[in-house]
Design an enzyme around this catalytic site. Sequence first.
Site, PDB file in Angstrom:
ATOM      1  N   ASP A   1      -1.391   4.772  -6.359  1.00 39.70           N
ATOM      2  CA  ASP A   1      -0.413   4.600  -6.047  1.00 39.70           C
ATOM      3  C   ASP A   1       1.038   6.167  -6.536  1.00 39.70           C
ATOM      4  O   ASP A   1       1.977   5.710  -5.908  1.00 39.70           O
ATOM      5  CB  ASP A   1       0.418   3.291  -6.834  1.00 39.70           C
ATOM      6  CG  ASP A   1       0.229   1.781  -6.019  1.00 39.70           C
ATOM      7  OD1 ASP A   1       0.537   1.347  -5.059  1.00 39.70           O
ATOM      8  OD2 ASP A   1      -1.095   1.769  -6.008  1.00 39.70           O
TER       9      ASP A   1
ATOM     10  N   GLY B   1       0.630  -1.292   0.134  1.00 40.08           N
ATOM     11  CA  GLY B   1      -0.025  -0.451   0.228  1.00 40.08           C
ATOM     12  C   GLY B   1       0.851   1.659  -0.291  1.00 40.08           C
ATOM     13  O   GLY B   1       1.463   0.742   1.010  1.00 40.08           O
TER      14      GLY B   1
END
Length: 347
Positions: A240, A52
């Site tokens: 991201d 993450g």
Amino acid sequence: MKPIKAEYQPIEWLGDRVRIIDQTRLPREEVYLELDNYRSIASAIMELKIRGAPAIGIAGAYAVALGARKIEPASRNEFLEQLQGVIDTIAATRPTAHNLFFAVERMKKAAESANSATQMKKALVDEAITIHREEADATHHLSLFGAELVKDNWTILTHCNTGPLATAGYGTALGIIRMAKEQGKNIRIIATETRPLLQGARLTTWELKKAGIQVTLITDSSAGYFMRTGKVDCIITGADRIAANGDAANKIGTYTLAVLAKENNIPFYVAAPTSTIDPSLKTGDEIPIEERKAEEVTHIRGVPIAPEGIAAANPAFDVTPHRYITAIITEKGIIQEPYTERIEGIM
């Protein structure tokens, strides 16, 4: 309104080491690892034990601080030279997640602002803790903004994993879902399995169950069916890396969802802290896309599902052009077209 709180700490600084949940063991086992050197954290990032974008950035910052503890230089310049080696090792772990590069650059500047090795080591620990706090706060604030967009009785589809596990904070897409639920909204959640590593099936469902939020798990390939039959009111994903024009890289399959959302007139939202935005890249075409090993596609938990020797491509991310994105939700507010001007305005 009773807050929905995470019952677990995905990343915790223990003074001389970092404690993380091994996400590869979930949901079957809740195993914690204590890592006391930067190379073990680098390995954990590459092996997706911690993953993450915001969480990677936080873990990377702590890794730099731990690496600095072992440096015993003859001079300030020698310290910075050895520290750069640590930073390069951490930065090489995941090329797509901008939060990692954002964090290690801050760590480098923190070291450069100090005058001695002792001061630099302390400054690096302090900066890593600050990055952790700021990233966590950012996800809480963006969740408040994002919940404003969620209507009562909506069904929300989400992809990959974007809760505390992925952010070491409140969450991005899942943070918005949690916040909407806290506000008393009656919402239903659909989570894609998220092949090839099943972050949706393994992690998102685990986090939502922990939070007491009901979720329906679907295969990646069935998302279009649920959209076409009117069973989805909006889609919220994380990111991201986001380019200056609003193009967003996220877990592979996100682009497909965005195109299907456009076809079916469904709002498509991207939720990410501003540390995910990379203003140095004009468009998403410049975002580096990580290619992971073929075995992640040909095997599931070590069990082969394809003939031996078969070729497999495994890009970990794809890029969604900004024209498919209804809004980008950040801790500084909700950004809509024209993205280039509005992103520039908040950075």
